[in-house]
Write a protein that holds these residues in place. Structure first.
Motif, mmCIF file in Angstrom:
data_model
loop_
_atom_site.group_PDB
_atom_site.id
_atom_site.type_symbol
_atom_site.label_atom_id
_atom_site.label_comp_id
_atom_site.label_asym_id
_atom_site.label_seq_id
_atom_site.Cartn_x
_atom_site.Cartn_y
_atom_site.Cartn_z
ATOM 1 N N ALA A 109 -5.161 12.700 -20.637
ATOM 2 C CA ALA A 109 -3.808 12.314 -21.070
ATOM 3 C C ALA A 109 -3.311 11.105 -20.265
ATOM 4 O O ALA A 109 -2.692 10.186 -20.817
ATOM 5 N N ALA A 110 -3.630 11.104 -18.950
ATOM 6 C CA ALA A 110 -3.220 9.982 -18.093
ATOM 7 C C ALA A 110 -3.908 8.684 -18.537
ATOM 8 O O ALA A 110 -3.299 7.612 -18.531
ATOM 9 N N ALA A 111 -5.176 8.798 -18.936
ATOM 10 C CA ALA A 111 -5.905 7.612 -19.408
ATOM 11 C C ALA A 111 -5.262 7.060 -20.677
ATOM 12 O O ALA A 111 -5.104 5.846 -20.833
ATOM 13 N N LEU A 112 -4.873 7.970 -21.568
ATOM 14 C CA LEU A 112 -4.212 7.540 -22.810
ATOM 15 C C LEU A 112 -2.873 6.864 -22.499
ATOM 16 O O LEU A 112 -2.545 5.823 -23.080
ATOM 17 N N ALA A 113 -2.133 7.430 -21.543
ATOM 18 C CA ALA A 113 -0.849 6.842 -21.150
ATOM 19 C C ALA A 113 -1.052 5.445 -20.557
ATOM 20 O O ALA A 113 -0.266 4.526 -20.824
ATOM 21 N N THR A 114 -2.127 5.292 -19.787
ATOM 22 C CA THR A 114 -2.450 3.973 -19.208
ATOM 23 C C THR A 114 -2.721 2.960 -20.312
ATOM 24 O O THR A 114 -2.231 1.820 -20.260
ATOM 25 N N LEU A 115 -3.475 3.393 -21.323
ATOM 26 C CA LEU A 115 -3.772 2.495 -22.443
ATOM 27 C C LEU A 115 -2.485 2.076 -23.153
ATOM 28 O O LEU A 115 -2.307 0.897 -23.483
ATOM 29 N N VAL A 116 -1.591 3.034 -23.360
ATOM 30 C CA VAL A 116 -0.305 2.726 -24.011
ATOM 31 C C VAL A 116 0.472 1.694 -23.191
ATOM 32 O O VAL A 116 1.021 0.730 -23.729
ATOM 33 N N LEU A 117 0.489 1.869 -21.862
ATOM 34 C CA LEU A 117 1.216 0.934 -20.995
ATOM 35 C C LEU A 117 0.594 -0.461 -21.021
ATOM 36 O O LEU A 117 1.311 -1.463 -21.042
ATOM 37 N N VAL A 118 -0.741 -0.508 -21.032
ATOM 38 C CA VAL A 118 -1.425 -1.810 -21.075
ATOM 39 C C VAL A 118 -1.107 -2.527 -22.390
ATOM 40 O O VAL A 118 -0.820 -3.734 -22.404
ATOM 41 N N ILE A 119 -1.126 -1.785 -23.511
ATOM 42 C CA ILE A 119 -0.811 -2.386 -24.817
ATOM 43 C C ILE A 119 0.646 -2.840 -24.835
ATOM 44 O O ILE A 119 0.964 -3.932 -25.315
ATOM 45 N N ARG A 120 1.528 -2.008 -24.271
ATOM 46 C CA ARG A 120 2.953 -2.365 -24.235
ATOM 47 C C ARG A 120 3.162 -3.671 -23.460
ATOM 48 O O ARG A 120 3.908 -4.546 -23.894
ATOM 49 N N ARG A 121 2.488 -3.788 -22.329
ATOM 50 C CA ARG A 121 2.616 -5.015 -21.535
ATOM 51 C C ARG A 121 2.128 -6.232 -22.309
ATOM 52 O O ARG A 121 2.697 -7.314 -22.230
ATOM 53 N N SER A 122 1.052 -6.040 -23.053
ATOM 54 C CA SER A 122 0.511 -7.149 -23.846
ATOM 55 C C SER A 122 1.481 -7.553 -24.944
ATOM 56 O O SER A 122 1.636 -8.740 -25.224
ATOM 57 N N ILE A 123 2.131 -6.574 -25.576
ATOM 58 C CA ILE A 123 3.077 -6.876 -26.655
ATOM 59 C C ILE A 123 4.297 -7.605 -26.086
ATOM 60 O O ILE A 123 4.797 -8.563 -26.681
ATOM 61 N N ILE A 124 4.761 -7.174 -24.924
ATOM 62 C CA ILE A 124 5.930 -7.813 -24.309
ATOM 63 C C ILE A 124 5.652 -9.285 -24.018
ATOM 64 O O ILE A 124 6.538 -10.129 -24.136
ATOM 65 N N ARG A 125 4.424 -9.612 -23.692
ATOM 66 C CA ARG A 125 4.081 -11.001 -23.355
ATOM 67 C C ARG A 125 3.922 -11.871 -24.602
ATOM 68 O O ARG A 125 3.759 -13.083 -24.498
ATOM 69 N N LEU A 126 3.972 -11.255 -25.788
ATOM 70 C CA LEU A 126 3.824 -12.038 -27.025
ATOM 71 C C LEU A 126 5.049 -12.886 -27.291
ATOM 72 O O LEU A 126 6.129 -12.641 -26.761
#
Lengths: 145, 74
Positions: A65-82
């Motif tokens: 679950a923690a790994a999935l949460a990490t992936l969500v955070l990484v994707i979120r950071r990438s979207i914010i930088r768009l």
């Protein structure tokens, strides 16, 4: 007149300009996603070595679950930088997707009560989410092209 | 919302890419704004106004087509 028309669509300009909202899924996101997928498979394999509800098995589940949460955070950071338009496309797609997922899950629950087979959303939910997100982004991006 | 971004940009001989670079957005965003498919956020609208030395309402809104020329022609 011709000069001014030319300047409106001069070098680098296209009237129908394709939007690239998937730029946020760069190599870093892909590497993290592959790592998370690998950990899911490894975790599932490891879990079988321990009894259900054993502390180690629960720990592995938390780590997944923690790994999935990490992936969500990484994707979120990438979207914010768009760029702001691409970001808005993602947010709109996610909003539509959230409504669709709630409708699908609740709708299927009614069908299940009517006698149709149960769906394991823990297995099918994530792939359905990703596919619907991608379709939503492509569909919404077309509005702005 | 109607806007005169395309005319203002053309008056300065800038490509969409040039304007996008100055605004720190993608060329696709500039294109969508010019085609009035996308209304920029307030910070971006202010940035556009500052870049063309105009007020936001001189670029965006019903009167935008009437006075597309900026005070700064550089």
């Amino acid at each position: 007149m011709l000069y001014s028309q030319r300047m409106l669509f001069n070098q680098g300009d296209t009237h129908m300009s394709a939007i690239r909202p998937f730029r946020c899924f760069d190599s870093r996101v892909i590497v993290v996603a592959l790592g998370v997928a690998a950990w899911f498979i490894a975790g599932a394999w490891l879990s079988r070595m321990f009894a259900p509800a054993s502390p180690v098995r629960i720990l592995i589940a938390f780590a997944q679950a923690a790994a999935l949460a990490t992936l969500v955070l990484v994707i979120r950071r990438s979207i914010i930088r768009l760029d702001e338009l691409a970001r808005q496309i993602h947010y709109q797609a996610l909003a539509v997707l959230a409504a669709m997922m709630v409708t699908a899950i609740a709708g299927w629950a009614f069908l299940q009560q009517a006698g149709l087979p149960a769906i394991d959303w823990s297995f099918y939910g994530a792939p359905a989410f990703v596919v619907a997100w991608a379709v939503g982004v492509i569909w919404i991006a077309r509005r702005y092209e | 919302v109607r806007n005169s971004v395309r005319e203002l940009r053309a008056a300065r001989n800038w490509s969409q890419g040039d304007l996008a670079e100055r605004l720190a957005v993608s060329r696709q965003t500039v294109n969508a704004i010019e085609n009035e498919k996308y209304d920029p956020s307030l910070p971006l609208a202010l940035k556009i106004a500052q870049l063309f030395s105009l007020r936001v309402e001189e670029i965006f809104g019903d009167e935008a087509r009437v006075a597309p020329r900026g005070r700064d022609n550089n």
